[in-house]
Write an enzyme that holds these catalytic residues in place. Sequence first.
Site, PDB file in Angstrom:
ATOM      1  N   LYS A 191       0.841  -1.195   0.000  1.00 28.42           N
ATOM      2  CA  LYS A 191       0.000   0.000   0.000  1.00 28.42           C
ATOM      3  C   LYS A 191       0.876   1.245   0.000  1.00 28.42           C
ATOM      4  O   LYS A 191       1.568   1.532   0.977  1.00 28.42           O
ATOM      5  CB  LYS A 191      -0.891   0.046   1.238  1.00 28.42           C
ATOM      6  CG  LYS A 191      -1.813   1.256   1.208  1.00 28.42           C
ATOM      7  CD  LYS A 191      -2.464   1.522   2.545  1.00 28.42           C
ATOM      8  CE  LYS A 191      -2.054   2.841   3.144  1.00 28.42           C
ATOM      9  NZ  LYS A 191      -2.062   3.979   2.252  1.00 28.42           N
ATOM     10  N   GLY A 244       6.594   4.443   8.736  1.00 27.22           N
ATOM     11  CA  GLY A 244       5.711   5.587   8.930  1.00 27.22           C
ATOM     12  C   GLY A 244       5.913   6.152  10.322  1.00 27.22           C
ATOM     13  O   GLY A 244       6.985   6.003  10.908  1.00 27.22           O
ATOM     14  N   SER A 245       4.868   6.756  10.838  1.00 24.12           N
ATOM     15  CA  SER A 245       5.014   7.462  12.105  1.00 24.12           C
ATOM     16  C   SER A 245       4.977   6.497  13.289  1.00 24.12           C
ATOM     17  O   SER A 245       4.433   5.396  13.199  1.00 24.12           O
ATOM     18  CB  SER A 245       3.895   8.489  12.243  1.00 24.12           C
ATOM     19  OG  SER A 245       2.653   7.824  12.169  1.00 24.12           O
ATOM     20  N   THR A 246       5.528   6.927  14.388  1.00 20.61           N
ATOM     21  CA  THR A 246       5.573   6.091  15.587  1.00 20.61           C
ATOM     22  C   THR A 246       4.165   5.804  16.106  1.00 20.61           C
ATOM     23  O   THR A 246       3.873   4.693  16.546  1.00 20.61           O
ATOM     24  CB  THR A 246       6.449   6.752  16.667  1.00 20.61           C
ATOM     25  OG1 THR A 246       7.805   6.750  16.187  1.00 20.61           O
ATOM     26  CG2 THR A 246       6.421   5.982  17.972  1.00 20.61           C
ATOM     27  N   GLY A 249       2.731   3.123  13.976  1.00 20.80           N
ATOM     28  CA  GLY A 249       3.493   1.905  14.276  1.00 20.80           C
ATOM     29  C   GLY A 249       3.004   1.260  15.560  1.00 20.80           C
ATOM     30  O   GLY A 249       2.830   0.040  15.652  1.00 20.80           O
ATOM     31  N   GLU A 266       9.633   0.658  10.872  1.00 23.99           N
ATOM     32  CA  GLU A 266      10.613   1.736  10.692  1.00 23.99           C
ATOM     33  C   GLU A 266       9.863   3.023  10.963  1.00 23.99           C
ATOM     34  O   GLU A 266       9.022   3.422  10.184  1.00 23.99           O
ATOM     35  CB  GLU A 266      11.153   1.755   9.252  1.00 23.99           C
ATOM     36  CG  GLU A 266      11.702   0.425   8.775  1.00 23.99           C
ATOM     37  CD  GLU A 266      13.129   0.170   9.216  1.00 23.99           C
ATOM     38  OE1 GLU A 266      13.698   1.031   9.918  1.00 23.99           O
ATOM     39  OE2 GLU A 266      13.654  -0.896   8.890  1.00 23.99           O
ATOM     40  N   CYS A 300      12.932  10.691   7.803  1.00 23.48           N
ATOM     41  CA  CYS A 300      12.807  10.096   9.130  1.00 23.48           C
ATOM     42  C   CYS A 300      14.085  10.236   9.940  1.00 23.48           C
ATOM     43  O   CYS A 300      14.052  10.404  11.141  1.00 23.48           O
ATOM     44  CB  CYS A 300      12.444   8.633   9.001  1.00 23.48           C
ATOM     45  SG  CYS A 300      13.515   7.777   7.845  1.00 23.48           S
ATOM     46  N   GLU A 397       9.163  15.176  16.643  1.00 21.48           N
ATOM     47  CA  GLU A 397       9.577  15.139  15.248  1.00 21.48           C
ATOM     48  C   GLU A 397       8.742  16.141  14.455  1.00 21.48           C
ATOM     49  O   GLU A 397       7.518  16.015  14.377  1.00 21.48           O
ATOM     50  CB  GLU A 397       9.363  13.726  14.689  1.00 21.48           C
ATOM     51  CG  GLU A 397       9.789  13.576  13.257  1.00 21.48           C
ATOM     52  CD  GLU A 397       9.519  12.187  12.702  1.00 21.48           C
ATOM     53  OE1 GLU A 397       8.426  11.647  12.952  1.00 21.48           O
ATOM     54  OE2 GLU A 397      10.402  11.658  12.020  1.00 21.48           O
TER      55      GLU A 397
HETATM   56  P1  NAD Z   1       1.904   7.670   8.611  1.00 19.04           P
HETATM   57  O1  NAD Z   1       2.275   6.809   9.741  1.00 19.04           O
HETATM   58  O2  NAD Z   1       0.773   8.591   8.770  1.00 19.04           O
HETATM   59  O3  NAD Z   1       1.554   6.772   7.350  1.00 19.04           O
HETATM   60  C1  NAD Z   1       2.432   5.808   6.821  1.00 19.04           C
HETATM   61  C2  NAD Z   1       1.635   4.810   6.025  1.00 19.04           C
HETATM   62  O4  NAD Z   1       0.778   4.084   6.898  1.00 19.04           O
HETATM   63  C3  NAD Z   1       0.734   5.416   4.984  1.00 19.04           C
HETATM   64  O5  NAD Z   1       0.711   4.557   3.852  1.00 19.04           O
HETATM   65  C4  NAD Z   1      -0.616   5.420   5.654  1.00 19.04           C
HETATM   66  O6  NAD Z   1      -1.678   5.391   4.746  1.00 19.04           O
HETATM   67  C5  NAD Z   1      -0.567   4.149   6.454  1.00 19.04           C
HETATM   68  N1  NAD Z   1      -1.421   4.126   7.639  1.00 19.04           N
HETATM   69  C6  NAD Z   1      -1.807   5.165   8.415  1.00 19.04           C
HETATM   70  N2  NAD Z   1      -2.577   4.746   9.434  1.00 19.04           N
HETATM   71  C7  NAD Z   1      -2.655   3.404   9.318  1.00 19.04           C
HETATM   72  C8  NAD Z   1      -3.294   2.387  10.085  1.00 19.04           C
HETATM   73  N3  NAD Z   1      -3.989   2.660  11.189  1.00 19.04           N
HETATM   74  N4  NAD Z   1      -3.159   1.100   9.684  1.00 19.04           N
HETATM   75  C9  NAD Z   1      -2.436   0.803   8.595  1.00 19.04           C
HETATM   76  N5  NAD Z   1      -1.829   1.709   7.833  1.00 19.04           N
HETATM   77  C10 NAD Z   1      -1.926   3.001   8.182  1.00 19.04           C
HETATM   78  O7  NAD Z   1       3.242   8.408   8.224  1.00 19.04           O
HETATM   79  P2  NAD Z   1       3.496   9.450   7.059  1.00 19.04           P
HETATM   80  O8  NAD Z   1       2.944  10.754   7.512  1.00 19.04           O
HETATM   81  O9  NAD Z   1       3.044   8.914   5.760  1.00 19.04           O
HETATM   82  O10 NAD Z   1       5.076   9.464   7.049  1.00 19.04           O
HETATM   83  C11 NAD Z   1       5.819  10.246   7.924  1.00 19.04           C
HETATM   84  C12 NAD Z   1       6.350   9.406   9.062  1.00 19.04           C
HETATM   85  O11 NAD Z   1       7.066   8.288   8.576  1.00 19.04           O
HETATM   86  C13 NAD Z   1       7.328  10.168   9.899  1.00 19.04           C
HETATM   87  O12 NAD Z   1       7.094   9.949  11.261  1.00 19.04           O
HETATM   88  C14 NAD Z   1       8.674   9.565   9.510  1.00 19.04           C
HETATM   89  O13 NAD Z   1       9.656   9.687  10.475  1.00 19.04           O
HETATM   90  C15 NAD Z   1       8.324   8.172   9.212  1.00 19.04           C
HETATM   91  N6  NAD Z   1       9.293   7.553   8.325  1.00 19.04           N
HETATM   92  C16 NAD Z   1      10.153   6.622   8.827  1.00 19.04           C
HETATM   93  C17 NAD Z   1      11.101   6.049   8.010  1.00 19.04           C
HETATM   94  C18 NAD Z   1      12.040   4.995   8.545  1.00 19.04           C
HETATM   95  O14 NAD Z   1      12.637   4.279   7.775  1.00 19.04           O
HETATM   96  N7  NAD Z   1      12.217   4.863   9.822  1.00 19.04           N
HETATM   97  C19 NAD Z   1      11.168   6.383   6.672  1.00 19.04           C
HETATM   98  C20 NAD Z   1      10.293   7.337   6.186  1.00 19.04           C
HETATM   99  C21 NAD Z   1       9.349   7.913   7.023  1.00 19.04           C
END
Ligand code: NAD
Length: 818
Positions: A191, A244-246, A249, A266, A300, A397
């Site tokens: 996704k 994605g975000s903590t 996660g 991650e 990130c 962050e």
């Molecule tokens: P996000 O967590 O909002 O979304 C990430 C993904 O998860 C998106 O595809 C989103 O649609 C999906 N998602 C959201 N809620 C969900 C749920 N309840 N169940 C399943 N999927 C869900 O993050 P974002 O705003 O897209 O990205 C920014 C964040 O990602 C920042 O916190 C950044 O630090 C982190 N990030 C981490 C890394 C790493 O490798 N550690 C790399 C890039 C970004």
Amino acid sequence: MNVMEIFETMEYGPAPEAAAPGLAWIKEHSPFSLFINNQWVKPASGQYIESINPATGKLLAKVAAANSADVDAAVAAARAAFETWSKTPGHVRARYLYAIARHIQKHSRLLAVLESLDNGKPIRETRDIDIPLVARHFYYHAGWAQLMESELPGYQPVGVVGQIIPWNFPLLMLAWKIAPALAMGNTVVLKPARYTSLTALKFAEIVQEIGLPPGVVNIVTGEASQVGEALVSHPDVNKIAFTGSTDVGRSIRRATAGSGKKLSLELGGKSPFIVFDDADLDSVVEGVVDAIWFNQGQVCCAGSRLLVQEDVAERLIGKLRVRMEHLRIGDPLDKAVDIGAIVSPGQLKEIQRLVNQGVEEGAVMWQPSWACPTEGYFFPPTLFTNVSPATTIAQVEIFGPVLVSMTFRTPAEAVELANNTRYGLAASVWSENINLALDVAPKLKAGSVWINCTNLFDASSGFGGYRESGFGREGGKEGLYEYVRPKWETPDSSSKEFHIVIDSASSDGANSSPSMDEDALQDQVFVSSNGHAMALPAIDRTPKMYIGGKQVRPDSGYSRDVYDLQGHMIGQVGEGNRKDIRNAVEAAHKASGWAFGTTHNRAQILYYIAENLSVREDEFAHRIVQQTGRPYEDAIAEVQVSISRLFSYAAWADKFEGVVHRPPLRGAVLAMPEAIGVMGIACPDEYPLLGFISLVAPTIAMGNTVVVISSQQSPLSATDCYQVLETSDLPGGVVNIVTGDHDTLNQVLADHDDVDSMWYFGTAEGSKRVELASAGNMKRTWVNYGHPRDLMDSVQGEGEEFLREATQVKNIWIPYGE
Ligand code: NAD
Ligand code: MN
């Protein structure tokens, strides 16, 4: 105007990359369908979401909004494909991955343009960084597909993998996920992020072009609440890989708890950028530009906290402001632009909100004098000084082009300040003194440490977090283990429960086994000096708990009875409670110097424990007989395997080494396995002694300190062990033993924010509770979902799998050359 005047007022002219090929490709496909089983499928909902160009705010494309019915179809396709793909020889999989890499290169400019249009990042970055790294990832993993059979002989693919990625590096995150998954023989449903699906859809075309078997890769676009959640909760998905975000996660950890799905996360970061006073400040300035203004700071691992040694702070800030004044913001497709657009209006608002808060908190904000474009979503590079470490902008962050700076005096203070965060993704260290830099690197709680460089990535070198930045690695050999599981772990091992064979002679009759050495347990006869014989009661033996190197009574003041299989009471142990666990965790923290001792010393102590256990072999065997009713020969075998196991980990202590990765740069990356920290261990009931030894030995061999909850049913072997530990030079606090009710104690341990990892070997229900609770501080977990391992078997009971679960890999990047 003379030549001199022209020279001085000379500006860069625009150097635009043509948008036309990208726009034409979009027009040809929009509205986009879903990619399932190598076919373009309309979404079941009939709905579409809009994709915006953040540099203009204008509509770019319409993308299918899938729902759970589409996810079901994609997972079914991936499941069917897994049957054959998982059995496809490594060489064949390698050819497909190689073909993908080739095609990425063939379409590299189109992909770069699409990425810039959709995400707003400068073409200079998509063209020179994102897309080349994407190709590199597929080439590199083509190699691992080729080598899997010889290099990971004991492993098999996990199955169908659900992969969820963010918007900041859309295609690169896809590559980080799909390349290792396919290399190891898995099939995927991916996704993309809601705002940035286009390059993933172009990737789907490449999948078709190269003729990858249908169902191996499926791309399902849409909203998190529809697609993301359906994927996470899908019963036929074997693993979730999430970036994605903590916060999200954490919710995924909770949602998958107890399901048996493998999980890698991650997450976010607030990474320190540490500048010592002997650093080359001009290089530092360029480093900072890369650290926080690369990709508009939406990275990130962005170096978002600048920590500068006090005596050079003013000079560095001065130089930085000059440099910021010269940064160029604007059209992402302009090749001379440094900073592009923020991905969405929501993200822009969030950055502004946090910046306002920083000002309210009393920090000093500075921005260049020039103005941002008014069309689209732009935010200027921003620098905060006078920031105090506890404020929001120093801790949260921001995920935008905002740098906060603080000062320190000594290296020790720098480390303390650097680690003063709940995250642990990356760090960079700037100093011309390599001794200082290499001394600081291992002390930083971060998955990647860059020395005199920043934001370097390569497929060869694992990337991932410590602490609330998540767990698991992407890249390097270490990343492959996220996509495999041991061969002996068959999918139906859940139904094939493993049982300890209890000799029938010993378990049926109420009068216990004939092989049991009864005399040893009977009262002795005492002959007094005047010749009278009298019965002598055994001296009462009270197994206490063992905390901080001391035998302690339970805080509760209560004891619990321990029975044998016939229901006879054979002893009492302390009824541990919350307070005891807290004390044990504190003691374990105090003993953290254990991780920094030599591996040779740890090996010596493990050998010594084995030696002292072997002296008391017979006594330990009797204890096992007493608690389990198993025959004596069986019990002796358990003790002997325990001794051998201690030898194994003594052997491993100085041999579980890292590797030196060789990314394509002048330099080296040291991938060092490090202790995770304080670990909680819940022992299984199956083997009273071997269960304890099999879990404690690998964790302490790797430098962790542990809080062990002994087997609930048979705790006496563990409590007997502390006498062995005490006589083996093990420093106090490295192993702490708490007895009592498993459910209560595990919960306290799993909830504890100062515990970094938890191993649980018990019931399915207990496994779920541990995984659920772990989301609090995102501690790592290793649980068995109620499927016992045969610890007597050396394949299931010991080895590298245990060592990997007891360590986390730190990658230290060291470029060299002048
Ligand atoms: P996000 O967590 O909002 O979304 C990430 C993904 O998860 C998106 O595809 C989103 O649609 C999906 N998602 C959201 N809620 C969900 C749920 N309840 N169940 C399943 N999927 C869900 O993050 P974002 O705003 O897209 O990205 C920014 C964040 O990602 C920042 O916190 C950044 O630090 C982190 N990030 C981490 C890394 C790493 O490798 N550690 C790399 C890039 C970004
Ligand atoms: Mn977009």
